[in-house]
Design an enzyme around this catalytic site. Structure first.
Site, PDB file in Angstrom:
ATOM      1  N   THR A 133       0.823  -1.210   0.000  1.00  0.00           N
ATOM      2  CA  THR A 133       0.000   0.000   0.000  1.00  0.00           C
ATOM      3  C   THR A 133       0.859   1.262   0.000  1.00  0.00           C
ATOM      4  O   THR A 133       1.997   1.243   0.480  1.00  0.00           O
ATOM      5  CB  THR A 133      -0.891  -0.012   1.262  1.00  0.00           C
ATOM      6  OG1 THR A 133      -1.453   1.278   1.458  1.00  0.00           O
ATOM      7  CG2 THR A 133      -0.083  -0.339   2.522  1.00  0.00           C
ATOM      8  N   GLU A 135       0.251   3.569   1.937  1.00  0.00           N
ATOM      9  CA  GLU A 135       0.182   4.095   3.309  1.00  0.00           C
ATOM     10  C   GLU A 135       1.506   3.930   4.056  1.00  0.00           C
ATOM     11  O   GLU A 135       1.730   4.582   5.080  1.00  0.00           O
ATOM     12  CB  GLU A 135      -0.980   3.435   4.067  1.00  0.00           C
ATOM     13  CG  GLU A 135      -2.290   3.658   3.323  1.00  0.00           C
ATOM     14  CD  GLU A 135      -3.553   3.296   4.102  1.00  0.00           C
ATOM     15  OE1 GLU A 135      -3.507   3.280   5.340  1.00  0.00           O
ATOM     16  OE2 GLU A 135      -4.573   3.036   3.446  1.00  0.00           O
ATOM     17  N   LYS A 162       2.391  -3.258   7.257  1.00  0.00           N
ATOM     18  CA  LYS A 162       2.675  -3.424   5.832  1.00  0.00           C
ATOM     19  C   LYS A 162       4.118  -2.972   5.526  1.00  0.00           C
ATOM     20  O   LYS A 162       4.816  -3.596   4.724  1.00  0.00           O
ATOM     21  CB  LYS A 162       1.688  -2.633   4.975  1.00  0.00           C
ATOM     22  CG  LYS A 162       0.262  -3.151   4.989  1.00  0.00           C
ATOM     23  CD  LYS A 162       0.084  -4.558   4.431  1.00  0.00           C
ATOM     24  CE  LYS A 162       0.289  -4.637   2.935  1.00  0.00           C
ATOM     25  NZ  LYS A 162      -0.046  -5.997   2.410  1.00  0.00           N
TER      26      LYS A 162
HETATM   27  P1  NAD Z   1      -9.315  -7.764   2.170  1.00  0.00           P
HETATM   28  O1  NAD Z   1      -9.331  -7.490   3.649  1.00  0.00           O
HETATM   29  O2  NAD Z   1     -10.549  -7.516   1.375  1.00  0.00           O
HETATM   30  O3  NAD Z   1      -8.923  -9.289   1.921  1.00  0.00           O
HETATM   31  C1  NAD Z   1      -7.887  -9.919   2.604  1.00  0.00           C
HETATM   32  C2  NAD Z   1      -7.971 -11.421   2.315  1.00  0.00           C
HETATM   33  O4  NAD Z   1      -6.904 -12.062   3.016  1.00  0.00           O
HETATM   34  C3  NAD Z   1      -9.276 -12.061   2.792  1.00  0.00           C
HETATM   35  O5  NAD Z   1      -9.768 -12.934   1.805  1.00  0.00           O
HETATM   36  C4  NAD Z   1      -8.862 -12.826   4.041  1.00  0.00           C
HETATM   37  O6  NAD Z   1      -9.662 -13.972   4.283  1.00  0.00           O
HETATM   38  C5  NAD Z   1      -7.421 -13.194   3.717  1.00  0.00           C
HETATM   39  N1  NAD Z   1      -6.607 -13.376   4.930  1.00  0.00           N
HETATM   40  C6  NAD Z   1      -6.502 -12.525   5.994  1.00  0.00           C
HETATM   41  N2  NAD Z   1      -5.674 -13.053   6.915  1.00  0.00           N
HETATM   42  C7  NAD Z   1      -5.232 -14.236   6.410  1.00  0.00           C
HETATM   43  C8  NAD Z   1      -4.345 -15.233   6.900  1.00  0.00           C
HETATM   44  N3  NAD Z   1      -3.746 -15.123   8.098  1.00  0.00           N
HETATM   45  N4  NAD Z   1      -4.100 -16.317   6.116  1.00  0.00           N
HETATM   46  C9  NAD Z   1      -4.701 -16.432   4.903  1.00  0.00           C
HETATM   47  N5  NAD Z   1      -5.573 -15.541   4.405  1.00  0.00           N
HETATM   48  C10 NAD Z   1      -5.834 -14.450   5.155  1.00  0.00           C
HETATM   49  O7  NAD Z   1      -8.089  -6.946   1.607  1.00  0.00           O
HETATM   50  P2  NAD Z   1      -7.907  -6.173   0.220  1.00  0.00           P
HETATM   51  O8  NAD Z   1      -8.473  -4.812   0.366  1.00  0.00           O
HETATM   52  O9  NAD Z   1      -8.357  -7.045  -0.881  1.00  0.00           O
HETATM   53  O10 NAD Z   1      -6.330  -6.024   0.180  1.00  0.00           O
HETATM   54  C11 NAD Z   1      -5.507  -7.053  -0.383  1.00  0.00           C
HETATM   55  C12 NAD Z   1      -4.056  -6.627  -0.279  1.00  0.00           C
HETATM   56  O11 NAD Z   1      -3.853  -5.401  -0.986  1.00  0.00           O
HETATM   57  C13 NAD Z   1      -3.578  -6.368   1.152  1.00  0.00           C
HETATM   58  O12 NAD Z   1      -2.268  -6.839   1.272  1.00  0.00           O
HETATM   59  C14 NAD Z   1      -3.632  -4.853   1.285  1.00  0.00           C
HETATM   60  O13 NAD Z   1      -2.664  -4.402   2.219  1.00  0.00           O
HETATM   61  C15 NAD Z   1      -3.273  -4.430  -0.132  1.00  0.00           C
HETATM   62  N6  NAD Z   1      -3.802  -3.116  -0.550  1.00  0.00           N
HETATM   63  C16 NAD Z   1      -5.133  -2.824  -0.390  1.00  0.00           C
HETATM   64  C17 NAD Z   1      -5.621  -1.603  -0.839  1.00  0.00           C
HETATM   65  C18 NAD Z   1      -7.089  -1.242  -0.724  1.00  0.00           C
HETATM   66  O14 NAD Z   1      -7.470  -0.108  -1.025  1.00  0.00           O
HETATM   67  N7  NAD Z   1      -7.966  -2.166  -0.325  1.00  0.00           N
HETATM   68  C19 NAD Z   1      -4.751  -0.674  -1.435  1.00  0.00           C
HETATM   69  C20 NAD Z   1      -3.389  -1.017  -1.582  1.00  0.00           C
HETATM   70  C21 NAD Z   1      -2.950  -2.256  -1.144  1.00  0.00           C
HETATM   71  P1  TYD Z   2     -10.696   3.870   4.402  1.00  0.00           P
HETATM   72  O1  TYD Z   2     -11.669   3.463   3.355  1.00  0.00           O
HETATM   73  O2  TYD Z   2     -10.764   3.212   5.742  1.00  0.00           O
HETATM   74  O3  TYD Z   2      -9.240   3.723   3.764  1.00  0.00           O
HETATM   75  P2  TYD Z   2      -7.798   4.221   4.333  1.00  0.00           P
HETATM   76  O4  TYD Z   2      -7.943   4.649   5.737  1.00  0.00           O
HETATM   77  O5  TYD Z   2      -6.980   2.982   4.216  1.00  0.00           O
HETATM   78  O6  TYD Z   2      -7.378   5.326   3.426  1.00  0.00           O
HETATM   79  O7  TYD Z   2     -10.846   5.436   4.633  1.00  0.00           O
HETATM   80  C1  TYD Z   2     -10.738   6.348   3.556  1.00  0.00           C
HETATM   81  C2  TYD Z   2     -10.858   7.736   4.123  1.00  0.00           C
HETATM   82  O8  TYD Z   2     -12.195   7.914   4.625  1.00  0.00           O
HETATM   83  C3  TYD Z   2      -9.945   8.000   5.310  1.00  0.00           C
HETATM   84  O9  TYD Z   2      -9.510   9.366   5.273  1.00  0.00           O
HETATM   85  C4  TYD Z   2     -10.839   7.800   6.524  1.00  0.00           C
HETATM   86  C5  TYD Z   2     -12.197   8.229   6.023  1.00  0.00           C
HETATM   87  N1  TYD Z   2     -13.349   7.516   6.627  1.00  0.00           N
HETATM   88  C6  TYD Z   2     -14.413   8.266   7.169  1.00  0.00           C
HETATM   89  O10 TYD Z   2     -14.407   9.504   7.181  1.00  0.00           O
HETATM   90  N2  TYD Z   2     -15.469   7.563   7.713  1.00  0.00           N
HETATM   91  C7  TYD Z   2     -15.514   6.201   7.740  1.00  0.00           C
HETATM   92  O11 TYD Z   2     -16.494   5.622   8.253  1.00  0.00           O
HETATM   93  C8  TYD Z   2     -14.422   5.465   7.155  1.00  0.00           C
HETATM   94  C9  TYD Z   2     -14.437   3.963   7.162  1.00  0.00           C
HETATM   95  C10 TYD Z   2     -13.370   6.169   6.606  1.00  0.00           C
END
Ligand code: NAD
Ligand code: TYD
Length: 352
Positions: A133, A135, A162
């Site tokens: 990420t 972040e 991360k």
């Molecule tokens: P998510 O929370 O939707 O999914 C995570 C998945 O991992 C789930 O299917 C869960 O069952 C599995 N999991 C969790 N713990 C586990 C364990 N101990 N063993 C095996 N499986 C396990 O997450 P996401 O939003 O799809 O994110 C996926 C990846 O991308 C993560 O590494 C996250 O840090 C990264 N990422 C996410 C975002 C975003 O905006 N969502 C952005 C940049 C990077």
């Molecule tokens: P989020 O979707 O949790 O992603 P991240 O914190 O990983 O960027 O949040 C996106 C932005 O929205 C973040 O600035 C926090 C804000 N936020 C709210 O204001 N209210 C909420 O209920 C949530 C979940 C997030």
């Protein structure tokens, strides 16, 4: 059947993982795609219903912390490539329960690295691709962008976990020459997103006429990318990205939370036939998130120049498609917010 490649996708039942798994299963019939997922609250096999019977797809329920289980899967399928997405992924949850993030994100990742190192006697044709990420870079002021050389300065337990996992991946590349690649992406949105993150939470709350909790003054900025564009970037980095390199992936699409929420409210009113202004009335300013990062914005010029990637879906189109998906999949929403999932859905620190 003899497959060209045997690829392990961890976290394939989650939000981004399910889009990556579907893309690989459909686009590469010659690859065997093994989805390893513990099915935590965020993992849901319903996300992959359309491909579950594909002849090049296998699901293995396992925890990345379970060395024996991971070793067995590695050995059974002769894994030659890993796309590692399994993680605890929600910042608010990490504030309430940091150890879950330490275990899965740090120790789980090191566990996978060790398994790859143990089984790959030759690194020829192998790839350990770690999904991370933006972040990890901390927060930006009003101007500037995160590049691949921005120093790490994580502020939340999630981003710290991360960052630690990124460092371990990099270190295994340097120390053992394990062929590792990392990408750091901005905020994703799209179908199958668990309704704890901003966009799906607010869509779900509008559907259920519940308050929309905007943290602080809402003047926090995120760079949003459609999940299918992220999946396409992952495909590209996996095949064309260089070993020992990092790639930043972003949407070139910055939005202040409050502006995004206003747009979302308008689109929801339009699509559901509510009178204009109905959803907006649900906006409630609540206590700010501790350690809340002010602004994220990615400079994605490296992946653009070197691999030719850029986002293909405009925010207006992506957000509209996302809302349509949630409106057409109310059963999915109901399932992941009720029963055993209810406790997770309700875990929000500002309600405490
Ligand atoms: P998510 O929370 O939707 O999914 C995570 C998945 O991992 C789930 O299917 C869960 O069952 C599995 N999991 C969790 N713990 C586990 C364990 N101990 N063993 C095996 N499986 C396990 O997450 P996401 O939003 O799809 O994110 C996926 C990846 O991308 C993560 O590494 C996250 O840090 C990264 N990422 C996410 C975002 C975003 O905006 N969502 C952005 C940049 C990077
Ligand atoms: P989020 O979707 O949790 O992603 P991240 O914190 O990983 O960027 O949040 C996106 C932005 O929205 C973040 O600035 C926090 C804000 N936020 C709210 O204001 N209210 C909420 O209920 C949530 C979940 C997030």
């Amino acid at each position: 059947m003899n497959f060209e490649r045997n690829i392990l996708i961890t976290g394939g039942a989650g939000f981004i993982g399910s889009h990556v798994t579907r893309l690989f299963v459909n686009k590469y019939p010659g690859y065997n795609i093994i989805n390893l997922d513990a099915l935590t609250y965020a993992g849901n096999l319903e996300n992959l219903k359309d491909i579950e019977d594909a002849s090049n797809y296998i699901f293995e329920k396992a925890n990345i912390l379970d060395t024996n289980a991971v070793d067995k899967i590695f050995n059974k399928y002769k894994i030659d490539g890993i796309i590692h997405l399994a993680a605890e992924s929600h910042v608010d949850r990490s504030i309430l329960s940091p150890m879950d993030f330490v275990y899965t994100n740090i120790i789980g990742t090191v566990n996978l690295l060790n398994t790859a190192k143990k089984f790959w006697t030759s690194f020829e044709g192998k790839k350990f691709y770690h999904i991370s990420t933006d972040e990890v870079y901390g927060t930006l002021g009003k101007t500037g962008f995160f590049t691949e050389t921005t120093p790490y300065a994580p502020n939340s337990p999630y981003s710290a976990s991360k960052a630690a996992s990124d460092h371990f991946v990099r270190a295994y590349g340097e120390t053992y020459h394990l062929p590792v690649t990392i990408s750091n992406c901005s905020n994703n949105y799209g179908p199958n997103h668990f309704p704890e993150k901003l966009i799906p939470l607010f869509i779900n709350n509008i559907i259920n006429k519940k308050p929309l909790p905007v943290y602080g003054d809402g003047n926090y900025t995120r760079d949003w990318l459609y999940v299918k564009d992220h999946a396409a970037a992952i495909d590209l980095v996996f095949h064309k990205g260089k070993d020992f390199e990092t790639y930043n992936i972003g949407g070139f699409n910055e939005w202040k939370n409050i502006d995004l929420v206003m747009l979302l409210c308008k689109l929801m009113d339009d699509k559901t036939g509510n009178a204009p202004g109905t959803s907006e009335k649900l906006i409630t300013f609540v206590k700010d998130r501790p350690g809340h990062d002010k602004r994220y914005a990615i400079d994605a010029s490296k992946i653009n120049k070197e691999l030719g990637w850029k986002p293909s879906v405009s925010f207006e189109k992506g957000l509209s498609e996302t809302i349509d998906w949630y409106l057409q999949n109310k059963e999915w929403l109901k399932n992941v917010t009720s029963g055993e999932y209810k406790q997770y859905f309700e875990l929000q620190y500002h309600r405490r």
